[in-house]
Design a protein around this motif. Structure first.
Motif, PDB file in Angstrom:
ATOM      1  N   LEU A 167      -7.908   5.479  43.549  1.00  0.00           N
ATOM      2  CA  LEU A 167      -7.983   6.271  42.503  1.00  0.00           C
ATOM      3  C   LEU A 167      -7.159   6.044  41.594  1.00  0.00           C
ATOM      4  O   LEU A 167      -7.283   5.914  40.343  1.00  0.00           O
ATOM      5  CB  LEU A 167      -8.591   7.868  42.806  1.00  0.00           C
ATOM      6  CG  LEU A 167      -8.912   8.610  41.653  1.00  0.00           C
ATOM      7  CD1 LEU A 167     -10.375   7.997  41.511  1.00  0.00           C
ATOM      8  CD2 LEU A 167      -9.166   9.979  42.169  1.00  0.00           C
ATOM      9  N   TYR A 194      -7.152   2.664  39.762  1.00  0.00           N
ATOM     10  CA  TYR A 194      -8.340   2.534  38.770  1.00  0.00           C
ATOM     11  C   TYR A 194      -7.797   3.213  37.581  1.00  0.00           C
ATOM     12  O   TYR A 194      -7.946   2.686  36.309  1.00  0.00           O
ATOM     13  CB  TYR A 194      -9.457   3.273  39.257  1.00  0.00           C
ATOM     14  CG  TYR A 194     -10.408   2.415  40.222  1.00  0.00           C
ATOM     15  CD1 TYR A 194     -10.784   0.852  40.051  1.00  0.00           C
ATOM     16  CD2 TYR A 194     -10.994   3.270  41.509  1.00  0.00           C
ATOM     17  CE1 TYR A 194     -11.255   0.350  40.943  1.00  0.00           C
ATOM     18  CE2 TYR A 194     -11.753   2.157  42.325  1.00  0.00           C
ATOM     19  CZ  TYR A 194     -12.057   1.078  41.917  1.00  0.00           C
ATOM     20  OH  TYR A 194     -12.637   0.203  43.042  1.00  0.00           O
ATOM     21  N   ASN A 195      -7.281   4.427  37.727  1.00  0.00           N
ATOM     22  CA  ASN A 195      -6.696   4.849  36.463  1.00  0.00           C
ATOM     23  C   ASN A 195      -5.419   4.201  36.035  1.00  0.00           C
ATOM     24  O   ASN A 195      -5.468   4.206  34.614  1.00  0.00           O
ATOM     25  CB  ASN A 195      -6.087   6.645  36.930  1.00  0.00           C
ATOM     26  CG  ASN A 195      -7.243   7.665  37.270  1.00  0.00           C
ATOM     27  OD1 ASN A 195      -8.153   7.185  36.370  1.00  0.00           O
ATOM     28  ND2 ASN A 195      -7.065   8.478  38.036  1.00  0.00           N
ATOM     29  N   VAL A 222     -14.237   2.176  34.643  1.00  0.00           N
ATOM     30  CA  VAL A 222     -14.290   3.583  34.518  1.00  0.00           C
ATOM     31  C   VAL A 222     -15.412   4.012  35.606  1.00  0.00           C
ATOM     32  O   VAL A 222     -15.148   4.975  36.227  1.00  0.00           O
ATOM     33  CB  VAL A 222     -14.792   4.142  33.130  1.00  0.00           C
ATOM     34  CG1 VAL A 222     -15.211   5.444  33.026  1.00  0.00           C
ATOM     35  CG2 VAL A 222     -13.451   3.865  32.396  1.00  0.00           C
ATOM     36  N   GLU A 223     -16.533   3.009  35.692  1.00  0.00           N
ATOM     37  CA  GLU A 223     -17.587   3.268  36.514  1.00  0.00           C
ATOM     38  C   GLU A 223     -17.213   3.384  38.007  1.00  0.00           C
ATOM     39  O   GLU A 223     -17.629   4.032  38.660  1.00  0.00           O
ATOM     40  CB  GLU A 223     -18.758   2.302  36.286  1.00  0.00           C
ATOM     41  CG  GLU A 223     -19.886   2.345  37.093  1.00  0.00           C
ATOM     42  CD  GLU A 223     -20.893   1.167  36.824  1.00  0.00           C
ATOM     43  OE1 GLU A 223     -21.601   0.896  37.614  1.00  0.00           O
ATOM     44  OE2 GLU A 223     -21.085   0.844  35.600  1.00  0.00           O
ATOM     45  N   ARG A 278     -14.148   4.001  39.093  1.00  0.00           N
ATOM     46  CA  ARG A 278     -13.143   4.826  39.460  1.00  0.00           C
ATOM     47  C   ARG A 278     -13.971   6.331  39.445  1.00  0.00           C
ATOM     48  O   ARG A 278     -13.646   6.991  40.358  1.00  0.00           O
ATOM     49  CB  ARG A 278     -12.398   5.203  38.084  1.00  0.00           C
ATOM     50  CG  ARG A 278     -11.305   6.324  38.357  1.00  0.00           C
ATOM     51  CD  ARG A 278     -11.054   7.191  37.157  1.00  0.00           C
ATOM     52  NE  ARG A 278     -12.020   7.413  36.135  1.00  0.00           N
ATOM     53  CZ  ARG A 278     -11.746   7.808  34.808  1.00  0.00           C
ATOM     54  NH1 ARG A 278     -10.503   7.520  34.417  1.00  0.00           N
ATOM     55  NH2 ARG A 278     -12.810   7.913  34.063  1.00  0.00           N
ATOM     56  N   ASP A 279     -14.920   6.519  38.773  1.00  0.00           N
ATOM     57  CA  ASP A 279     -15.907   7.817  38.827  1.00  0.00           C
ATOM     58  C   ASP A 279     -16.666   7.725  40.042  1.00  0.00           C
ATOM     59  O   ASP A 279     -16.829   8.784  40.823  1.00  0.00           O
ATOM     60  CB  ASP A 279     -16.998   7.708  37.723  1.00  0.00           C
ATOM     61  CG  ASP A 279     -16.106   8.324  36.277  1.00  0.00           C
ATOM     62  OD1 ASP A 279     -14.890   8.316  36.281  1.00  0.00           O
ATOM     63  OD2 ASP A 279     -16.693   7.806  35.102  1.00  0.00           O
ATOM     64  N   THR A 280     -17.051   6.553  40.500  1.00  0.00           N
ATOM     65  CA  THR A 280     -17.833   6.526  41.624  1.00  0.00           C
ATOM     66  C   THR A 280     -16.991   6.788  42.949  1.00  0.00           C
ATOM     67  O   THR A 280     -17.380   7.605  44.006  1.00  0.00           O
ATOM     68  CB  THR A 280     -18.555   5.128  41.767  1.00  0.00           C
ATOM     69  OG1 THR A 280     -19.346   4.826  40.969  1.00  0.00           O
ATOM     70  CG2 THR A 280     -19.326   4.737  43.260  1.00  0.00           C
ATOM     71  N   LYS A 329     -14.127   8.638  42.768  1.00  0.00           N
ATOM     72  CA  LYS A 329     -13.774   9.983  42.980  1.00  0.00           C
ATOM     73  C   LYS A 329     -14.966  10.761  43.499  1.00  0.00           C
ATOM     74  O   LYS A 329     -14.646  11.798  44.130  1.00  0.00           O
ATOM     75  CB  LYS A 329     -13.876  10.355  41.295  1.00  0.00           C
ATOM     76  CG  LYS A 329     -12.929  11.541  41.090  1.00  0.00           C
ATOM     77  CD  LYS A 329     -12.901  12.217  39.671  1.00  0.00           C
ATOM     78  CE  LYS A 329     -12.218  11.130  38.653  1.00  0.00           C
ATOM     79  NZ  LYS A 329     -11.812  11.797  37.317  1.00  0.00           N
ATOM     80  N   GLN A 330     -16.363  10.393  43.209  1.00  0.00           N
ATOM     81  CA  GLN A 330     -17.456  11.069  44.030  1.00  0.00           C
ATOM     82  C   GLN A 330     -17.281  10.891  45.265  1.00  0.00           C
ATOM     83  O   GLN A 330     -17.618  11.835  46.139  1.00  0.00           O
ATOM     84  CB  GLN A 330     -18.767  10.714  43.176  1.00  0.00           C
ATOM     85  CG  GLN A 330     -18.837  11.206  42.028  1.00  0.00           C
ATOM     86  CD  GLN A 330     -20.112  10.548  41.359  1.00  0.00           C
ATOM     87  OE1 GLN A 330     -20.897   9.369  42.228  1.00  0.00           O
ATOM     88  NE2 GLN A 330     -20.636  10.831  40.143  1.00  0.00           N
TER      89      GLN A 330
END
Length: 132
Positions: free
Chosen positions: A24, A27-28, A108-109, A111-113, A115-116
């Motif tokens: 994570l 990605y950030n 971003v996609e 990273r968000d996935t 994170k979930q």
């Protein structure tokens, strides 16, 4: 010589992070450097553009090195990381700022996935003995 408190905090955060949290963070970081490269483009600061794109590429390369490609999804992610890396090279060499939007969108996609996935794993790990 005393360390900068922020650097000490950052080092501690990296050293205590789980592999999922480290991914994570990568990605950030990639997203941050793409945004900084975009500012370099806008300000016609070639050095800042180049430096930040190289940092974003190094992060993608680190994601590639640590990727488990034994499963099909790993092979697909490797192809995506390779594509993202190539697009960053093209953006830098050809001065095509619009390519940053594409790569940032993927980052971003992902990273968000990711994170979930981390949140779901936490719920399963910490919520399994919960109440009905």
């Amino acid at each position: 010589m005393a360390a900068n408190p922020y650097q000490a905090y950052q080092q501690g955060a990296v050293q205590t992070a789980s592999p999922g949290e480290l991914t994570l963070m990568l990605y950030n970081g990639c997203i941050k450097f793409i945004k900084m490269a975009r500012i370099g483009f806008e300000q016609h600061n070639i050095e800042a553009k180049n430096e930040n794109l190289l940092k974003a590429q190094k992060i993608i390369q680190e994601l590639m090195v640590t990727l488990d490609t034994s499963a099909a999804v790993g092979k697909e992610m490797m192809a995506m990381y390779d594509y993202m890396n190539q697009r960053l090279i093209e953006a830098n060499v050809q001065n095509r700022v619009e390519l940053l939007d594409e790569v940032e969108g993927y980052a971003v996609e992902f990273r968000d996935t990711w994170k979930q996935v981390i949140q779901m794993n936490r719920k399963q790990t910490h919520g399994s003995g919960g109440q009905a």
